[in-house]
Motif scaffolding. Structure first.
Motif, short mmCIF file in Angstrom:
data_model
loop_
_atom_site.label_atom_id
_atom_site.label_comp_id
_atom_site.label_asym_id
_atom_site.label_seq_id
_atom_site.Cartn_x
_atom_site.Cartn_y
_atom_site.Cartn_z
N THR A 12 34.77 40.15 38.13
CA THR A 12 35.78 40.66 39.23
C THR A 12 34.53 40.92 40.68
OG1 THR A 12 37.10 41.98 37.43
CG2 THR A 12 36.73 42.66 39.95
N PHE A 13 34.92 40.58 41.47
CA PHE A 13 34.02 40.64 42.75
C PHE A 13 34.57 41.68 43.75
CE2 PHE A 13 32.70 38.93 46.94
CZ PHE A 13 31.52 39.04 46.98
N ALA A 14 35.73 41.46 44.35
CA ALA A 14 36.21 42.43 45.20
C ALA A 14 37.70 42.51 45.24
CB ALA A 14 35.95 41.98 46.77
N ASP A 261 40.72 37.70 31.83
CA ASP A 261 41.48 38.09 30.33
C ASP A 261 41.56 36.90 29.36
OD1 ASP A 261 43.44 36.57 31.52
OD2 ASP A 261 44.76 38.14 31.67
N GLY A 262 40.97 35.67 29.84
CA GLY A 262 40.85 34.54 29.23
C GLY A 262 42.32 33.85 29.08
N THR A 263 43.39 33.99 30.04
CA THR A 263 44.56 33.34 30.28
C THR A 263 44.22 32.37 31.13
OG1 THR A 263 45.34 34.88 31.70
CG2 THR A 263 46.10 35.10 29.33
N ARG A 264 44.92 31.17 31.23
CA ARG A 264 44.89 30.09 32.28
C ARG A 264 44.92 30.50 33.64
NH1 ARG A 264 46.08 24.19 29.89
NH2 ARG A 264 44.74 23.79 31.64
N LEU A 265 44.16 29.95 34.30
CA LEU A 265 44.57 30.11 35.98
C LEU A 265 46.00 29.59 36.43
CD1 LEU A 265 41.01 29.17 37.34
CD2 LEU A 265 42.04 31.48 37.24
N GLY A 266 46.27 30.13 37.52
CA GLY A 266 47.79 29.56 38.14
C GLY A 266 47.33 29.16 39.66
N ARG A 267 48.07 29.33 40.35
CA ARG A 267 47.79 29.06 41.77
C ARG A 267 46.72 29.75 42.53
NH1 ARG A 267 51.90 29.71 47.06
NH2 ARG A 267 50.70 28.65 48.65
N ARG A 268 45.77 29.23 43.12
CA ARG A 268 44.46 29.82 43.41
C ARG A 268 43.94 29.43 44.98
NH1 ARG A 268 43.74 25.13 40.19
NH2 ARG A 268 41.86 24.34 40.64
N ARG A 269 43.09 30.15 45.27
CA ARG A 269 42.46 29.61 46.43
C ARG A 269 40.79 29.69 46.04
NH1 ARG A 269 44.97 33.99 50.83
NH2 ARG A 269 46.65 33.18 51.37
N LEU A 270 40.05 28.90 46.61
CA LEU A 270 38.67 28.85 46.15
C LEU A 270 37.94 28.97 47.40
CD1 LEU A 270 38.59 25.65 43.57
CD2 LEU A 270 38.73 28.23 43.25
N VAL A 271 36.44 29.65 47.45
CA VAL A 271 35.81 29.62 48.39
C VAL A 271 34.19 29.45 47.81
CG1 VAL A 271 34.26 30.78 50.01
CG2 VAL A 271 36.69 31.01 50.12
N TYR A 278 34.25 31.23 44.40
CA TYR A 278 35.06 32.33 44.43
C TYR A 278 36.55 31.89 44.12
CZ TYR A 278 31.04 34.71 46.45
OH TYR A 278 29.80 35.44 46.83
N VAL A 279 37.14 32.72 43.16
CA VAL A 279 38.41 32.22 42.91
C VAL A 279 39.33 33.47 43.16
CG1 VAL A 279 39.90 31.53 40.95
CG2 VAL A 279 37.75 30.80 41.16
N GLN A 280 40.82 32.91 43.83
CA GLN A 280 41.51 34.22 44.25
C GLN A 280 42.81 33.74 43.69
OE1 GLN A 280 42.98 34.69 48.32
NE2 GLN A 280 41.94 36.98 48.04
N GLU A 281 43.59 34.34 42.94
CA GLU A 281 45.17 33.90 42.68
C GLU A 281 46.11 34.79 43.11
OE1 GLU A 281 45.72 32.30 38.52
OE2 GLU A 281 44.24 34.25 38.04
N GLU A 282 47.29 34.28 43.40
CA GLU A 282 48.42 35.04 43.80
C GLU A 282 48.52 36.39 43.12
OE1 GLU A 282 52.04 32.48 45.56
OE2 GLU A 282 51.58 32.15 43.41
N PRO A 283 48.81 37.58 43.82
CA PRO A 283 49.24 37.46 45.23
C PRO A 283 47.93 37.77 46.03
CG PRO A 283 49.33 39.84 44.02
CD PRO A 283 48.84 38.75 42.89
N PHE A 284 46.65 37.36 45.74
CA PHE A 284 45.74 37.32 46.67
C PHE A 284 45.05 38.51 47.18
CE2 PHE A 284 48.43 33.18 47.44
CZ PHE A 284 47.74 32.48 46.59
N THR A 285 45.21 39.56 46.31
CA THR A 285 44.76 40.76 46.78
C THR A 285 43.23 40.95 46.19
OG1 THR A 285 45.78 41.75 44.89
CG2 THR A 285 46.82 42.04 46.80
N GLY A 286 42.76 40.06 45.26
CA GLY A 286 41.53 40.04 44.50
C GLY A 286 40.67 38.94 44.57
N TRP A 287 39.49 38.92 44.41
CA TRP A 287 38.42 37.83 44.14
C TRP A 287 37.92 37.78 43.05
CZ3 TRP A 287 38.52 33.16 46.83
CH2 TRP A 287 39.01 33.20 48.29
N GLU A 288 37.70 36.97 42.22
CA GLU A 288 36.69 36.57 41.21
C GLU A 288 35.79 35.86 41.29
OE1 GLU A 288 37.97 38.60 38.81
OE2 GLU A 288 39.92 38.80 39.67
#
Length: 302
Positions: A12-14, A261-271, A278-288
């Motif tokens: 977890t990042f932000a 949590d170990g489950t597979r990624l869905g639609r995401r943004r990358l930086v 950095y990975v961000q998935e819908e609803p895009f409120t957090g960054w890992e």
């Protein structure tokens, strides 16, 4: 059939504070200094012809949020990033030749500059000096706007062209900039069709590293280690860890980048910034974040 792969979990990042979650997220990014930003509006613009709107950027730095209000934002579907002086750059990815589709705002949210950098923006990343690295997707590269034809360019924050990609030994023309990493004053890229890893340093030019991993959408680099993320079809979450040689990439381990949590990624943004993806998935409120500089070789494979 693709065999099962080791799961690699980011940290977890932000997080966007809950106070702002009733606003519409136009875009989000992580800048060259590790600050997370969300560009927010009360309501999303309905079309490209929507009148300019006001927005707020919520920045989270070391867990602490603060706001910057921007007036007269023009982009309906913006890309954006932060500048080192506290300002921001906002751009509409698609544009016509007469449109100044890039806006630069100062630290007080006032519009300072407008200019254009070409059609078909896939990536807009600022470096620590405030220069803009722009990677273009295929519709820009093969479109009518010659500014986009090189596939990858660097611009000043006032719109001055500073650098343009040209083919080098081991790397042909860029058809589509699939992945871009900007860190310090340098950049790394991976582009269609043959996906060489391009090492771009302003004082040394471009060096190409041959690469057999196709469909790469993100990359991270630390010393001679490289992480290549993404691929086609079922390889969308593939993570290959390799070693950079003078001319190529040697794959060492392969896994899947999964959710914490170990489950597979869905639609995401990358930086991608230096050793970090950095990975961000819908609803895009957090960054890992996955930081390969913190991971010993064996832990990347388990």
């Amino acid at each position: 059939m693709t065999p099962d792969r080791h799961a690699i979990r980011p940290a977890t990042f932000a997080r966007l504070p809950r106070t702002y979650r009733d606003l519409h997220i136009m875009h989000s990014t992580v800048d060259a200094f590790g600050r997370a930003h969300w560009l927010l509006t009360e309501r999303p613009p309905e079309s490209r012809r929507e009148k300019p709107y006001d927005a707020v950027v919520v920045t989270v730095e070391d867990g602490r949020p603060y706001e910057t209000y921007l007036s007269s934002v023009a982009a309906s579907f913006p890309s954006f990033d932060a500048l080192p002086d506290g300002g921001f750059v906002v751009a509409e990815p698609r544009s016509r030749a007469h449109e100044e589709h890039v806006q630069v705002f100062d630290a007080l949210g006032r519009l300072s500059w407008t200019f254009r950098v070409g059609d078909g923006i896939e990536y807009l990343l600022t470096d620590e000096a405030g220069d803009l690295w722009v990677g273009y997707f295929d519709e820009g590269v093969y479109g009518d706007d010659e500014l986009s034809w090189p596939g990858l360019r660097r611009w000043s924050h006032t719109g001055e062209p500073l650098w343009t990609y040209r083919p080098v030994d081991g790397a042909s023309e860029i058809s589509d900039c699939y992945a871009l990493n900007v860190s310090g004053r340098s950049a790394w890229a991976c582009a269609y069709t043959h996906f060489p890893v391009l090492e771009i340093r302003p004082d040394q030019g471009v060096k190409s590293h041959a690469n057999k991993v196709r469909g790469v959408k993100g990359l991270a680099v630390h010393d001679r280690r490289v992480a290549l993320f993404g691929g086609y079809g079922n390889d969308h979450d593939r993570l290959v860890i390799g070693e950079l040689t003078d001319t190529g990439v040697t794959a060492v381990t392969e896994g899947r980048l999964v959710r914490p949590d170990g489950t597979r990624l869905g639609r995401r943004r990358l930086v991608c910034r230096g050793p970090r993806i950095y990975v961000q998935e819908e609803p895009f409120t957090g960054w890992e974040v996955l930081d390969i500089s913190l991971q010993p070789d064996r832990s990347m494979a388990h």
